[in-house]
Write a protein that holds these residues in place. Structure first.
Motif, mmCIF file in Angstrom:
data_model
loop_
_atom_site.group_PDB
_atom_site.id
_atom_site.type_symbol
_atom_site.label_atom_id
_atom_site.label_comp_id
_atom_site.label_asym_id
_atom_site.label_seq_id
_atom_site.Cartn_x
_atom_site.Cartn_y
_atom_site.Cartn_z
ATOM 1 N N SER A 2 34.369 32.336 9.851
ATOM 2 C CA SER A 2 34.158 31.101 10.609
ATOM 3 C C SER A 2 34.266 29.922 9.644
ATOM 4 N N PRO A 3 34.428 28.702 10.143
ATOM 5 C CA PRO A 3 34.469 27.537 9.257
ATOM 6 C C PRO A 3 33.243 27.440 8.355
ATOM 7 N N GLU A 4 32.071 27.790 8.903
ATOM 8 C CA GLU A 4 30.839 27.723 8.113
ATOM 9 C C GLU A 4 30.863 28.739 6.971
ATOM 10 N N VAL A 5 31.347 29.945 7.299
ATOM 11 C CA VAL A 5 31.437 30.996 6.277
ATOM 12 C C VAL A 5 32.454 30.604 5.209
ATOM 13 N N GLU A 6 33.584 30.069 5.638
ATOM 14 C CA GLU A 6 34.611 29.663 4.681
ATOM 15 C C GLU A 6 34.080 28.569 3.743
ATOM 16 N N ALA A 7 33.285 27.666 4.281
ATOM 17 C CA ALA A 7 32.687 26.616 3.445
ATOM 18 C C ALA A 7 31.779 27.223 2.379
#
Length: 220
Positions: free
Chosen positions: A50-55
């Motif tokens: 997810s975008p949060e995980v990628e961050a």
């Protein structure tokens, strides 16, 4: 039990994309210092971030833990196959990691480079730069990664050894590739009588590694 948490994450990584339902639990494990490295690896293998995980993974690229930083960098490059700039940057950084003082980090970097499966025209120039002045350990890990490139790299490897120092190394890679390196037979045969003895010796050993596909080199 930390060892069990690690093994579960590695098992999910081996399952691959079918393990996508476990992505939230793996994402939560990024905050577990014992499991963060293998959780990052598993998320990349599953292909679900997810975008949060990628961050979080991007932040970990700057971690003081070299293994976590290396695997995070690899994971980002792997999960963005169409981002050429990111993948080239990732390959360059992984090649630098081949020089790390930690043997496990060096192995992770070599395996990561092989897993990215970048085109030889991208990776070989990076390796050529890295091999200049490299120590024996770095060279061996770089060669391991080059061997994994397989048949697609053979034409480029035939053209690569412009520097005398690199010729024996390139010959070793071709020999370790085995029969798929048969197209390099002519170039290796031309090196059998090279004035630079290590090059000549490496060329002969490489022809042995190729096997019966190198028959045309017998006269040489």
């Amino acid at each position: 039990r930390p060892e069990l948490r690690r093994e579960v994450a590695l098992s999910l990584a081996s399952i691959g994309s079918a393990a996508a339902p476990a992505a939230p639990q793996l994402a939560a494990a990024l905050n577990d210092p014992v499991v963060a490295v293998v959780a990052t690896y598993a998320l990349a293998r599953i292909g679900r971030m997810s975008p949060e995980v990628e961050a979080k993974v991007k932040a970990n690229v700057k971690s003081d833990d070299p293994m976590l930083a290396t695997v995070s960098l690899w994971a980002l490059a792997l999960t963005h196959p169409d981002d050429k700039k990111l993948r080239v940057s990732g390959a360059e950084h992984l090649v630098e990691r081949l020089k790390d003082k930690d043997a496990y980090v060096r192995v992770a970097a070599a395996r990561g480079l092989a897993a990215l499966q970048l085109a030889p025209e991208i990776t070989l120039p990076i390796f050529e730069r890295a091999l200049k002045g490299a120590d024996e350990t770095t060279i061996q890990h770089a060669l391991d990664a080059l061997v994994q490139l397989g048949a697609p790299a053979v034409p480029r490897l035939i053209e690569a050894p412009k520097q005398e120092k690199l010729r024996p190394l390139i010959a070793e890679v071709l020999g370790r590739m085995g029969p798929v390196a048969a197209p390099a037979t002519g170039a290796l045969a031309a090196r059998v009588n090279d004035a630079h003895e290590p090059t000549a010796r490496a060329a002969i050993v490489a022809l042995v590694g190729i096997g019966s596909g190198a028959k045309q080199a017998i006269p040489a």
